[in-house]
Design a protein around this motif. Structure first.
Motif, PDB file in Angstrom:
ATOM      1  N   ILE A  77      39.396  48.475  40.610  1.00  0.00           N
ATOM      2  CA  ILE A  77      38.672  47.569  39.733  1.00  0.00           C
ATOM      3  C   ILE A  77      39.635  47.158  38.626  1.00  0.00           C
ATOM      4  O   ILE A  77      40.498  47.945  38.217  1.00  0.00           O
ATOM      5  CB  ILE A  77      37.397  48.245  39.159  1.00  0.00           C
ATOM      6  N   ARG A 117      40.143  46.618  35.034  1.00  0.00           N
ATOM      7  CA  ARG A 117      39.475  46.984  33.785  1.00  0.00           C
ATOM      8  C   ARG A 117      40.095  46.251  32.602  1.00  0.00           C
ATOM      9  O   ARG A 117      41.179  45.683  32.685  1.00  0.00           O
ATOM     10  CB  ARG A 117      39.543  48.493  33.571  1.00  0.00           C
ATOM     11  N   GLY A 140      36.397  43.752  35.080  1.00  0.00           N
ATOM     12  CA  GLY A 140      35.343  44.262  35.948  1.00  0.00           C
ATOM     13  C   GLY A 140      35.401  43.766  37.374  1.00  0.00           C
ATOM     14  O   GLY A 140      34.514  44.104  38.179  1.00  0.00           O
ATOM     15  N   LYS A 172      35.845  43.794  41.042  1.00  0.00           N
ATOM     16  CA  LYS A 172      35.910  44.875  42.014  1.00  0.00           C
ATOM     17  C   LYS A 172      36.911  44.493  43.105  1.00  0.00           C
ATOM     18  O   LYS A 172      36.930  43.364  43.587  1.00  0.00           O
ATOM     19  CB  LYS A 172      34.536  45.145  42.603  1.00  0.00           C
TER      20      LYS A 172
END
Length: 404
Positions: A26, A28, A39, A41
């Protein structure tokens, strides 16, 4: 796994090794990460144990403070590694594979990727087409000058080496497939180099040396490399290039005429970019110098490959126009000579498999051409300083001590 160490841009002229988070699948939040990318994925991605990761001249631009890179940015877009974790949606790449990572991040799904323009993928950077690891304004994908790194879109992007043992024997060559070798090769191809060509390469840094070696692989009759740095010119001469020292002799056309008997070449490659300097002993920074000089010395109907980096934001530029990438280029000269210009990031995936085979067969000797020099992660700060002083080496970081 809970830890990781990485080379981090601190402030102009300074990098440091920091403990950082072990990557997961992911993207971040962190320095330089676009808010619209936070965020994301990446079950289509993998985690790599980094085997080699190179210091690039593009990294050096950031470290000099010549971009808007934020403090804390993890550097590094030239990555080779072993797959140690695969995402749920990865189908063909497996744990244990040794792979080269193209520096441009590409989804494989958008129109540009499907047309092989993986350098300007439409889906990985919310600001504009195109992305890269550890680079300013490229979406915020975390860099790979580290022990471990996450790579998205693994099935599409990664180049798997067919034999791990053989690859490790040639790893100092194969590590160049992530950027520098395809970039130099793209410059030569874009310039129209073919058997019998006469070629001028502006800049004897690592990309210039890679472009010169690529021109030789493509069959050029004469490759001339120009620079202000005598040590780098000596490296170009070591594998058969002609050289011109633009610090000692400011007139490029005259020097080319002394070599070829004519002041023009068939094609030229700009491997310098926006931090170009003028020619002669009293030279100063003049960002349009290389572009104007290669138009001058390239024959009518010729092509100019421009893999050298040009940016839209340069806080350290010599004038207000240059700060936003506006340069005083003699475009009328290029028009009058019917020149073709090819610019932009290199679409690495267009070339890296062929260049891998050239390395594995012994045809390409790219590590020798660029003077590949292995260092540890802890040596990164001093390597950046040496690189900034103009040493003729391509620094290859070996974070786990895996390279013999």
């Amino acid at each position: 796994m809970t830890g990781n160490r990485a080379v981090v841009y601190n402030k102009p002229g300074s990098v440091e090794i920091r403990d950082t988070a072990y990557p997961d699948l992911i993207l971040r939040d962190g320095p330089g990460v676009n808010p619209l990318n936070v965020g994301r994925k990446c079950e289509h991605g993998v985690i790599l144990k980094v085997v080699t990761t190179n210091i690039c001249g593009s990294d050096q631009h950031m470290v000099r403070g010549r971009t808007t890179a934020p403090s804390g940015l993890i550097l590094g877009h030239e990555i080779t590694g072993e797959v140690i974790e695969v995402g749920r949606d990865v189908e063909f790449i497996q744990k244990g594979d040794l792979v080269s990572v193209p520096f441009n991040i590409a989804c494989g799904r958008c129109r540009n990727c499907k047309e092989r323009h993986t350098n300007v993928c439409l889906n990985v950077n919310p600001d504009r087409p195109g992305s890269a690891y550890g680079y300013v304004d490229m979406g915020g994908w975390v860099g790979g000058q580290s022990e471990y790194v996450m790579v998205p879109y693994a099935d599409f992007q990664l180049l798997k080496f067919p034999d791990k043992a053989q690859a490790m024997e040639k790893i100092l060559d194969l590590t160049m497939l992530s950027d520098i070798f395809p970039t130099g090769y793209h410059g030569a191809v874009s310039a129209g180099v073919r058997p019998g060509s006469t070629v001028y390469v502006a800049g004897a840094g690592p990309v210039g040396l890679a472009a010169a070696h690529s021109a030789q692989l493509l069959g050029a009759a004469v490759v001339i490399v120009g620079d202000l740095n005598a040590e780098r010119l000596a490296q170009a001469k070591s594998f058969g290039c002609e050289t011109v020292n633009l610090r000692e002799h400011a007139n490029l056309a005259e020097q080319i005429e002394q070599i070829l008997g004519t002041p023009e070449v068939d094609c030229a490659i700009d491997c310098v970019g926006f931090e170009a300097h003028g020619h002669g002993k009293a030279h100063g920074e003049a960002p349009a110098t290389v572009l104007n000089s290669i138009m001058e010395v390239t024959r009518a109907g010729g092509s100019l490959g421009i893999p050298g980096l040009y940016v839209t934001g340069d806080p350290g530029a010599v004038d207000e126009d240059s700060k936003i990438g506006t340069l005083k280029i003699r475009f009328g000269l290029g028009w009058a000579k019917s020149h073709t210009f090819v610019t932009g990031q290199t679409p690495v995936m267009k070339y890296h498999r062929d260049l891998m085979m050239a390395i594995l067969s012994g045809r390409a000797q790219i590590a020798k051409a660029v003077n590949a020099t292995k260092i540890s992660l802890e040596d990164a700060h001093s390597a950046y300083q040496e690189f900034d002083r103009g040493v003729s080496r391509k620094f290859v970081i070996d974070p786990h001590g895996l390279v013999r």
